[in-house]
Structures are given as C-alpha cells and as structure tokens.
Design a protein around this motif. Sequence first.
Motif, mmCIF file in Angstrom:
data_model
loop_
_atom_site.group_PDB
_atom_site.id
_atom_site.type_symbol
_atom_site.label_atom_id
_atom_site.label_comp_id
_atom_site.label_asym_id
_atom_site.label_seq_id
_atom_site.Cartn_x
_atom_site.Cartn_y
_atom_site.Cartn_z
ATOM 1 N N PRO A 259 0.808 -1.223 0.000
ATOM 2 C CA PRO A 259 0.000 0.000 0.000
ATOM 3 C C PRO A 259 0.840 1.272 0.000
ATOM 4 C CG PRO A 259 -0.103 -1.091 2.144
ATOM 5 C CD PRO A 259 0.548 -2.050 1.191
ATOM 6 N N ILE A 260 2.033 1.222 0.584
ATOM 7 C CA ILE A 260 2.903 2.409 0.581
ATOM 8 C C ILE A 260 3.344 2.716 -0.837
ATOM 9 C CG2 ILE A 260 5.067 3.363 1.441
ATOM 10 C CD1 ILE A 260 4.749 1.480 3.879
ATOM 11 N N TYR A 261 3.777 1.693 -1.555
ATOM 12 C CA TYR A 261 4.206 1.911 -2.935
ATOM 13 C C TYR A 261 3.043 2.377 -3.815
ATOM 14 C CZ TYR A 261 8.612 -0.324 -1.675
ATOM 15 O OH TYR A 261 9.827 -0.612 -1.093
ATOM 16 N N ASN A 262 1.872 1.833 -3.586
ATOM 17 C CA ASN A 262 0.731 2.218 -4.408
ATOM 18 C C ASN A 262 0.168 3.583 -4.038
ATOM 19 O OD1 ASN A 262 0.823 0.030 -6.096
ATOM 20 N ND2 ASN A 262 -0.597 -1.205 -4.881
ATOM 21 N N LEU A 263 0.506 4.087 -2.861
ATOM 22 C CA LEU A 263 0.099 5.445 -2.497
ATOM 23 C C LEU A 263 0.679 6.446 -3.499
ATOM 24 C CD1 LEU A 263 -1.317 7.331 -0.464
ATOM 25 C CD2 LEU A 263 0.827 7.354 0.843
ATOM 26 N N TYR A 264 1.901 6.209 -3.930
ATOM 27 C CA TYR A 264 2.511 7.093 -4.944
ATOM 28 C C TYR A 264 1.637 7.168 -6.192
ATOM 29 C CZ TYR A 264 5.710 8.492 -8.694
ATOM 30 O OH TYR A 264 6.278 9.103 -9.785
ATOM 31 N N HIS A 265 1.210 6.030 -6.688
ATOM 32 C CA HIS A 265 0.417 6.001 -7.919
ATOM 33 C C HIS A 265 -0.978 6.580 -7.700
ATOM 34 C CE1 HIS A 265 3.500 3.924 -10.125
ATOM 35 N NE2 HIS A 265 3.599 3.036 -9.151
ATOM 36 N N LEU A 266 -1.540 6.368 -6.525
ATOM 37 C CA LEU A 266 -2.870 6.918 -6.261
ATOM 38 C C LEU A 266 -2.842 8.441 -6.162
ATOM 39 C CD1 LEU A 266 -4.219 4.268 -3.741
ATOM 40 C CD2 LEU A 266 -5.053 4.694 -6.074
ATOM 41 N N ILE A 267 -1.803 8.998 -5.535
ATOM 42 C CA ILE A 267 -1.713 10.466 -5.491
ATOM 43 C C ILE A 267 -1.429 11.003 -6.894
ATOM 44 C CG2 ILE A 267 -0.621 12.463 -4.416
ATOM 45 C CD1 ILE A 267 0.144 10.670 -2.063
ATOM 46 N N ASN A 268 -0.640 10.276 -7.666
ATOM 47 C CA ASN A 268 -0.421 10.662 -9.059
ATOM 48 C C ASN A 268 -1.746 10.685 -9.828
ATOM 49 O OD1 ASN A 268 1.072 11.132 -11.563
ATOM 50 N ND2 ASN A 268 0.616 8.997 -12.030
ATOM 51 N N HIS A 269 -2.582 9.688 -9.614
ATOM 52 C CA HIS A 269 -3.900 9.662 -10.273
ATOM 53 C C HIS A 269 -4.800 10.774 -9.731
ATOM 54 C CE1 HIS A 269 -2.682 5.927 -12.124
ATOM 55 N NE2 HIS A 269 -3.835 5.855 -12.753
ATOM 56 N N LEU A 270 -4.685 11.063 -8.447
ATOM 57 C CA LEU A 270 -5.414 12.192 -7.881
ATOM 58 C C LEU A 270 -5.026 13.477 -8.612
ATOM 59 C CD1 LEU A 270 -7.230 13.088 -5.329
ATOM 60 C CD2 LEU A 270 -5.036 13.658 -4.274
ATOM 61 N N ASN A 271 -3.748 13.644 -8.880
ATOM 62 C CA ASN A 271 -3.273 14.832 -9.582
ATOM 63 C C ASN A 271 -3.675 14.844 -11.051
ATOM 64 O OD1 ASN A 271 -1.974 16.229 -7.463
ATOM 65 N ND2 ASN A 271 -0.224 14.847 -7.574
ATOM 66 N N HIS A 272 -3.726 13.674 -11.664
ATOM 67 C CA HIS A 272 -4.108 13.593 -13.071
ATOM 68 C C HIS A 272 -5.616 13.745 -13.277
ATOM 69 C CE1 HIS A 272 -0.132 11.886 -14.307
ATOM 70 N NE2 HIS A 272 -0.505 12.301 -15.496
ATOM 71 N N PHE A 273 -6.382 13.012 -12.476
ATOM 72 C CA PHE A 273 -7.795 12.797 -12.797
ATOM 73 C C PHE A 273 -8.777 13.362 -11.783
ATOM 74 C CE2 PHE A 273 -5.390 9.099 -14.547
ATOM 75 C CZ PHE A 273 -5.473 9.465 -15.884
ATOM 76 N N GLY A 274 -8.286 13.826 -10.642
ATOM 77 C CA GLY A 274 -9.185 14.496 -9.720
ATOM 78 C C GLY A 274 -9.596 13.667 -8.524
ATOM 79 N N THR A 275 -10.604 14.176 -7.827
ATOM 80 C CA THR A 275 -10.947 13.689 -6.488
ATOM 81 C C THR A 275 -11.600 12.311 -6.468
ATOM 82 O OG1 THR A 275 -13.016 14.943 -6.624
ATOM 83 C CG2 THR A 275 -11.142 16.016 -5.547
ATOM 84 N N SER A 276 -11.845 11.703 -7.606
ATOM 85 C CA SER A 276 -12.384 10.344 -7.597
ATOM 86 C C SER A 276 -11.402 9.365 -6.943
ATOM 87 C CB SER A 276 -12.710 9.884 -9.021
ATOM 88 O OG SER A 276 -11.552 9.912 -9.836
ATOM 89 N N TYR A 277 -10.130 9.760 -6.816
ATOM 90 C CA TYR A 277 -9.130 8.899 -6.185
ATOM 91 C C TYR A 277 -8.904 9.261 -4.717
ATOM 92 C CZ TYR A 277 -8.105 6.798 -10.653
ATOM 93 O OH TYR A 277 -8.212 6.094 -11.822
ATOM 94 N N ALA A 278 -9.594 10.259 -4.215
ATOM 95 C CA ALA A 278 -9.351 10.723 -2.847
ATOM 96 C C ALA A 278 -9.656 9.648 -1.811
ATOM 97 C CB ALA A 278 -10.163 11.980 -2.569
ATOM 98 N N ALA A 279 -10.725 8.903 -2.004
ATOM 99 C CA ALA A 279 -11.106 7.899 -1.007
ATOM 100 C C ALA A 279 -10.037 6.820 -0.883
ATOM 101 C CB ALA A 279 -12.451 7.272 -1.372
ATOM 102 N N ARG A 280 -9.418 6.445 -1.999
ATOM 103 C CA ARG A 280 -8.392 5.406 -1.944
ATOM 104 C C ARG A 280 -7.112 5.944 -1.293
ATOM 105 N NH1 ARG A 280 -8.047 1.590 -7.158
ATOM 106 N NH2 ARG A 280 -6.896 0.391 -5.585
ATOM 107 N N VAL A 281 -6.780 7.190 -1.555
ATOM 108 C CA VAL A 281 -5.652 7.818 -0.861
ATOM 109 C C VAL A 281 -5.909 7.830 0.642
ATOM 110 C CG1 VAL A 281 -4.396 9.991 -0.515
ATOM 111 C CG2 VAL A 281 -4.965 9.222 -2.841
ATOM 112 N N ALA A 282 -7.116 8.236 1.024
ATOM 113 C CA ALA A 282 -7.461 8.314 2.441
ATOM 114 C C ALA A 282 -7.376 6.964 3.123
ATOM 115 C CB ALA A 282 -8.862 8.898 2.594
ATOM 116 N N ARG A 283 -7.838 5.909 2.460
ATOM 117 C CA ARG A 283 -7.830 4.566 3.083
ATOM 118 C C ARG A 283 -6.412 4.109 3.410
ATOM 119 N NH1 ARG A 283 -12.299 3.434 -0.322
ATOM 120 N NH2 ARG A 283 -10.995 2.499 -1.942
#
Length: 289
Positions: A259-283
């Motif tokens: 999950p630590i490694y994938n946090l990088y990609h999720l924040i990257n997706h948050l930056n690319h595509f918006g808040t639809s990825y916020a819940a996964r970052v938060a988890r």
Amino acid sequence: MLPDALRATLEQTLGTPLQSATAVGGGCIAHATRLDTAAGRFFLKYGEAEVARTFPAEARGLRALAAADALVIPEVIAQDAATPERPGYLVLSWIEPGPKTEAFWTALGEGLAQLHRVTGAAYGDHPDNVIGRLPQANPSKDDWPAFFRTARLAPQVQRARANGRWQAAWDAPLDALYRRLPELLPFDPPPSRLHGDLWSGNVLATADGRAALIDPAVYHGHRAADVAMTELFGGFEARFYEAYNAAWPLRDAYAQQRPIYNLYHLINHLNHFGTSYAARVARILQRFE
C-alpha cells in the motif's frame, strides 16, 4: 486522419509511403495510430508540444528495458519534437497482439523477475522522465526509504496541495508514514530496473504468446514497487505471481509495503484525474493515524 505535415515527415523518415493510418485504442494522452506501409507495420504516437515532450523519456525508457533482454519491448524507430507545422511523434515497431494465455502469464512473471535482476548503481539512477504526463525525478540516492519519500511521495503531495486536491486531514497520517518509512521499507534492497508504471494496460501479449511491456516510467528501485502496482488496478492472473515468486520470491514484508508503494500512484492519479481517487488515498493514509 493524420495531419498532412506529419504524414509527409513520417514518409520521409520511414523512407516509404504510408498505405494507411488507423487509430487504435489505449492512449489517454497521445493519439495512437497503426501505420501500414510497404516496409511493414509501425505504431505511432503523436501530439502537440505538451504531449510530445514526454516522448524522449518514453524512448529512453523503452531502450533501457530492451537492454535487459528480459521481455519483448517495441523498438524505437523515430522520435521528434513538435514544430509549428506538425505535432511531435514517436514511432515504434508494431507488436501484433495475441491472447493472454497461461503461458503468457508465466512468461511475464519470469521475464519481470529477470528484468528486476538488472540493477543500477543507486536508486533512481536514470534520466528524469514522466509518470503519465507529470514529471518524475530520478536522482541517484543510496537510501531507498529516503529516495521514496523525497523523489516519489513528496513531489506528488506537493503537487496535490498546489492544485487544491490534498486534504488537511491527511497531513498527520502522512507525517506518521514519513517517520515510519525507514522501518517499513528496506534500506538497501538491490536497485532493480523497474518498469515504473506497471498496470495491465502497459502489458501486451504478442501473437506468438510472448509478453511485452510498453509505456514505461523507468528508474531503479525496490522491485516490490513494480509488483505492487500490478495489484493496484487488477488484471493480472495468479499464474503471473506464481511465476514471479518461483523465479525470485518476494519477502513477507511485501504485504505491508504494497500500500505504501501504491500510495505514490494513487496520489499521481489524484493529480491527473481528480478527487475520484481521494477515497483510496485516504484509506491508505488511515493506516498510519
């Protein structure tokens, strides 16, 4: 239909007339096109200056993967920046697709382990490139947790703060994660050559059943980071993981590192595509509250 100036440039570069240019799926940043010529079939990506600026890094990454001689990698045929007259472009050898059989998943697992056995002199240790369309810096460092914090997580967090997509409630768990990185991540794993953006859309099966990789974001790092991303969005069958672990087993700590490694990609997706990825970052961050 290709812009006329681009068509003319490609015909001159390839040394043959284009018989057809057919749009293909899969690209969300650049235009993706199959070129048919008397000299064979090619894959073309093209776009205006903002898109085309990613092509040199992609070409370098493909060459770095090809040098490992582990999996099928498209050959870089030609690449050039955008001009006032035409878009920038990247021409690659064409990979004729085939079905993703059990043999394919085995080949992918074994080939990825072979790629990861190619190492750099340090973590990063590759020209700066991009992840999607955002910059990815690859400074050489000897401390893997420090590299992952300063060259991976921190730049994405800074970008999310700047564009208003970071939530204040995430600050405390992020700080806690930063403090714990030295105990959660290995200090000096082998600096494996990584694909860097290993989701299912960047993996192809060839017509003869081999495994191919495209669209890399290459750097040298802990190999578990590549494997972790394969689990982020799914699409990889169990046989792939069995083959990888038979070739080079991951350690038990992988489950807490993923999950630590994938946090990088999720924040990257948050930056690319918006808040639809916020819940996964938060988890993920909630694990460190």
